[in-house]
Design a protein around this motif. Structure first.
Motif, mmCIF file in Angstrom:
data_model
loop_
_atom_site.group_PDB
_atom_site.id
_atom_site.type_symbol
_atom_site.label_atom_id
_atom_site.label_comp_id
_atom_site.label_asym_id
_atom_site.label_seq_id
_atom_site.Cartn_x
_atom_site.Cartn_y
_atom_site.Cartn_z
ATOM 1 N N GLU A 102 0.917 -1.129 0.046
ATOM 2 C CA GLU A 102 -0.122 0.199 -0.015
ATOM 3 C C GLU A 102 0.982 1.571 -0.081
ATOM 4 N N ARG A 139 2.049 1.859 -3.527
ATOM 5 C CA ARG A 139 1.216 2.125 -4.364
ATOM 6 C C ARG A 139 0.643 3.815 -4.063
ATOM 7 N N LEU A 140 0.838 4.223 -2.810
ATOM 8 C CA LEU A 140 0.717 5.439 -2.535
ATOM 9 C C LEU A 140 2.085 6.576 -2.849
ATOM 10 N N LYS A 141 2.924 5.857 -2.759
ATOM 11 C CA LYS A 141 4.325 6.739 -3.238
ATOM 12 C C LYS A 141 4.201 6.972 -4.690
ATOM 13 N N LYS A 142 4.003 5.713 -5.544
ATOM 14 C CA LYS A 142 3.822 5.875 -6.931
ATOM 15 C C LYS A 142 2.710 6.876 -7.340
ATOM 16 N N LYS A 143 1.553 6.935 -6.820
ATOM 17 C CA LYS A 143 0.821 7.889 -6.903
ATOM 18 C C LYS A 143 0.985 9.226 -6.729
ATOM 19 N N LEU A 144 1.618 9.449 -5.455
ATOM 20 C CA LEU A 144 2.138 10.913 -5.171
ATOM 21 C C LEU A 144 3.222 11.114 -6.165
ATOM 22 N N ARG A 201 3.582 10.597 -9.311
ATOM 23 C CA ARG A 201 2.898 10.835 -10.494
ATOM 24 C C ARG A 201 2.032 11.976 -10.395
ATOM 25 N N GLU A 202 1.361 12.258 -9.344
ATOM 26 C CA GLU A 202 1.005 13.558 -9.019
ATOM 27 C C GLU A 202 1.769 14.891 -8.946
#
Length: 249
Positions: A37, A40-45, A47-48
């Motif tokens: 998790e 996943r959050l690290k990749k999302k951040l 990307r953002e």
């Protein structure tokens, strides 16, 4: 041994046998998704963050472009206003040379007027200069004012021949630059020139120099082209006014 005892013994044996065959029901631990998790959050951040930086870069680039366009428009407006109020062609060219040097950060600016027409046209110095350090370019200035440039000769002659702006990355490496020795001695390297046009005719040529080598800048060349047309119209008006005054005397 009685039948009853045998029965009990058999039952007990069967019970133990059944118990031995059973597998203990182990408690399956829940899969720990914490690391997954977090990843996943690290990749999302990330990307953002990239998207935000791209948006900021685009916005900054757009603002910078708008600012540069505004600055260019103001330069054109200043030259047009000065040209309309100038009392002579020399005044028009002198103001334009100074304004262009200050806007583009060229160290030296100089202008020529065209003498003659057609293939016999020549460029002769106006003696109008702008220099950050006039004493430093004394020899180059003397060499320029003592030269007359014909079609294709040197930076002014190439501009006269093609009726288009030219850019030299480093005059020390330009085989067609007759004033090369003087430019080198004065520490001049990059150069540009543009024609002042009346239709297809070159009325004048303005040249500029910098102490550092500079890559061609299309935006600057486009701006110089616009100024060339603008100055051409101003010179036409001045010559028409001079001709009219001479005729009415």
């Amino acid at each position: 041994m009685s039948n009853t005892s045998l029965a009990c013994t058999g039952a007990t044996t069967n019970a133990f046998s059944a118990f031995g065959q059973q597998r203990p029901r182990l408690m399956q631990p829940e899969i720990d998704n914490t690391e997954a998790e977090n990843a996943r959050l690290k990749k999302k951040l990330e990307r953002e963050r990239r998207i935000r930086l791209q948006a900021e870069s685009i916005a900054e680039s757009g603002l910078r472009q708008l600012y540069e366009q505004r600055q260019q428009f103001e330069l054109l407006a200043r030259i047009a206003t000065a040209a309309n109020h100038a009392t002579s062609i020399a005044e028009v060219l002198s103001f334009a040379v100074t304004q262009i040097c200050e806007f583009t950060h060229w160290d030296v600016g100089h202008s020529y007027l065209t003498q003659g027409s057609g293939s016999s046209a020549r460029l002769q110095s106006t003696g109008l200069w702008h220099a950050a350090d006039p004493g430093r370019i004394a020899d180059f200035k003397a060499a320029s004012e003592g030269s007359i440039f014909s079609f294709g000769v040197g930076l002014p002659g190439r501009t006269l021949e093609t009726a288009k702006p030219h850019w030299v990355l480093d005059v020390a490496e330009d085989a067609n630059f007759p004033r090369q020795e003087f430019a080198n001695n004065c520490g001049l390297r990059a150069a540009s020139a543009f024609p002042v046009l009346s239709g297809p005719d070159v009325l004048a040529v303005l040249e500029f120099f910098a102490a550092d080598a500079r890559e061609p800048n299309e935006a600057v060349l486009d701006l110089l082209s616009q100024i060339g047309y603008q100055l051409g119209r101003a010179i036409e008006r001045k010559r028409a006014d001079d001709a009219l005054r001479s005729w009415t005397r």
